[in-house]
Structure formats: structure tokens, C-alpha cells
Design a protein around this motif. Sequence first.
Motif, PDB file in Angstrom:
ATOM      1  N   ARG A  15     -20.632 -27.720 -11.729  1.00  0.00           N
ATOM      2  CA  ARG A  15     -19.345 -27.186 -12.210  1.00  0.00           C
ATOM      3  C   ARG A  15     -18.199 -28.123 -11.825  1.00  0.00           C
ATOM      4  NH1 ARG A  15     -16.317 -25.246 -15.798  1.00  0.00           N
ATOM      5  NH2 ARG A  15     -14.772 -23.732 -15.139  1.00  0.00           N
ATOM      6  N   ASN A  17     -18.325 -31.379 -11.310  1.00  0.00           N
ATOM      7  CA  ASN A  17     -18.388 -32.589 -12.130  1.00  0.00           C
ATOM      8  C   ASN A  17     -17.916 -32.337 -13.555  1.00  0.00           C
ATOM      9  OD1 ASN A  17     -19.229 -34.320 -10.069  1.00  0.00           O
ATOM     10  ND2 ASN A  17     -21.356 -33.708 -10.340  1.00  0.00           N
ATOM     11  N   GLU A  18     -18.240 -31.176 -14.110  1.00  0.00           N
ATOM     12  CA  GLU A  18     -17.735 -30.814 -15.434  1.00  0.00           C
ATOM     13  C   GLU A  18     -16.209 -30.750 -15.432  1.00  0.00           C
ATOM     14  OE1 GLU A  18     -19.465 -27.061 -16.489  1.00  0.00           O
ATOM     15  OE2 GLU A  18     -21.493 -27.874 -16.589  1.00  0.00           O
ATOM     16  N   LEU A  19     -15.663 -30.123 -14.416  1.00  0.00           N
ATOM     17  CA  LEU A  19     -14.208 -30.000 -14.305  1.00  0.00           C
ATOM     18  C   LEU A  19     -13.546 -31.352 -14.091  1.00  0.00           C
ATOM     19  CD1 LEU A  19     -14.103 -26.780 -12.120  1.00  0.00           C
ATOM     20  CD2 LEU A  19     -13.187 -26.996 -14.441  1.00  0.00           C
ATOM     21  N   ARG A  20     -14.169 -32.193 -13.264  1.00  0.00           N
ATOM     22  CA  ARG A  20     -13.600 -33.529 -13.007  1.00  0.00           C
ATOM     23  C   ARG A  20     -13.569 -34.359 -14.284  1.00  0.00           C
ATOM     24  NH1 ARG A  20     -16.327 -37.085  -8.554  1.00  0.00           N
ATOM     25  NH2 ARG A  20     -18.009 -36.875 -10.050  1.00  0.00           N
ATOM     26  N   GLU A  21     -14.616 -34.235 -15.087  1.00  0.00           N
ATOM     27  CA  GLU A  21     -14.666 -34.971 -16.350  1.00  0.00           C
ATOM     28  C   GLU A  21     -13.586 -34.460 -17.315  1.00  0.00           C
ATOM     29  OE1 GLU A  21     -17.829 -35.544 -19.911  1.00  0.00           O
ATOM     30  OE2 GLU A  21     -18.595 -35.848 -17.859  1.00  0.00           O
ATOM     31  N   ALA A  22     -13.391 -33.149 -17.361  1.00  0.00           N
ATOM     32  CA  ALA A  22     -12.406 -32.556 -18.261  1.00  0.00           C
ATOM     33  C   ALA A  22     -10.966 -32.735 -17.770  1.00  0.00           C
ATOM     34  CB  ALA A  22     -12.700 -31.065 -18.438  1.00  0.00           C
ATOM     35  N   HIS A  23     -10.785 -32.838 -16.441  1.00  0.00           N
ATOM     36  CA  HIS A  23      -9.438 -32.903 -15.862  1.00  0.00           C
ATOM     37  C   HIS A  23      -9.364 -33.968 -14.769  1.00  0.00           C
ATOM     38  CE1 HIS A  23      -8.597 -29.105 -17.885  1.00  0.00           C
ATOM     39  NE2 HIS A  23      -9.745 -28.663 -17.406  1.00  0.00           N
TER      40      HIS A  23
END
Length: 112
Positions: A15, A17-23
Amino acid sequence: MVELASERVDEIESRFNELREAHPERAPIELLTEALGATYAPSVKPVRSGDQLCQHHCPVAHVAARFPELCAAETEAFSRLLGSHVQRLATIAHGDGVCTTHIPRPISKETP
């Protein structure tokens, strides 16, 4: 128990890493707080030397009371994700009211 610890950490890391990629512009502590989501009821409190990440709920506290490696694996993951040494100050599993992790503020290097 290692498998359960790994599953819990993998969920948080995925989760995050997903957030870091998106933001990518957001601070890592913000992303980690969001990655912990409603399950852990997290909050961040600034303190003089950094931040304290508080988890007001632990879905595995009853298990972690018998197997502290769950808390240790989570603490190691926080350190890895934040790129900083972190220190666990309190855990629900040990009878504290919240799980508290101290994240020190980076030491700034003064230029001459």
C-alpha cells in the motif's frame, strides 16, 4: 508466526509503494500513515526531535502479546519504508494504550 508477520508487513509495504508511486511529492510519514489506514487508526504527532507515529488500534494485538516478532517485523518495515532508524516506544500488545513509534528528524548538515 514468521508467515503472519510477513503477510502483515507485505500489505503495509504494498500500500505504501502504491501511494508513493501515485503521490511522489508527499512526505513518507504521510504515506505510511495512509498506508496503515483505518485498520490501525494511525495518527502522527510532531515532537521536538521528530515525529511519533501512533497506532490507536492493532488487529493482531492478542497474537503479538505472545509473539513480539510481529511488532519487531512491523518496526523494521517502518524503518525501511521511511529510510530512517525508528524506535518503538510502546505497544498495545504489551498493555500500552497505543503503539508508538518515534521517527527522528533528519540531522541537517550546516554549510560552512
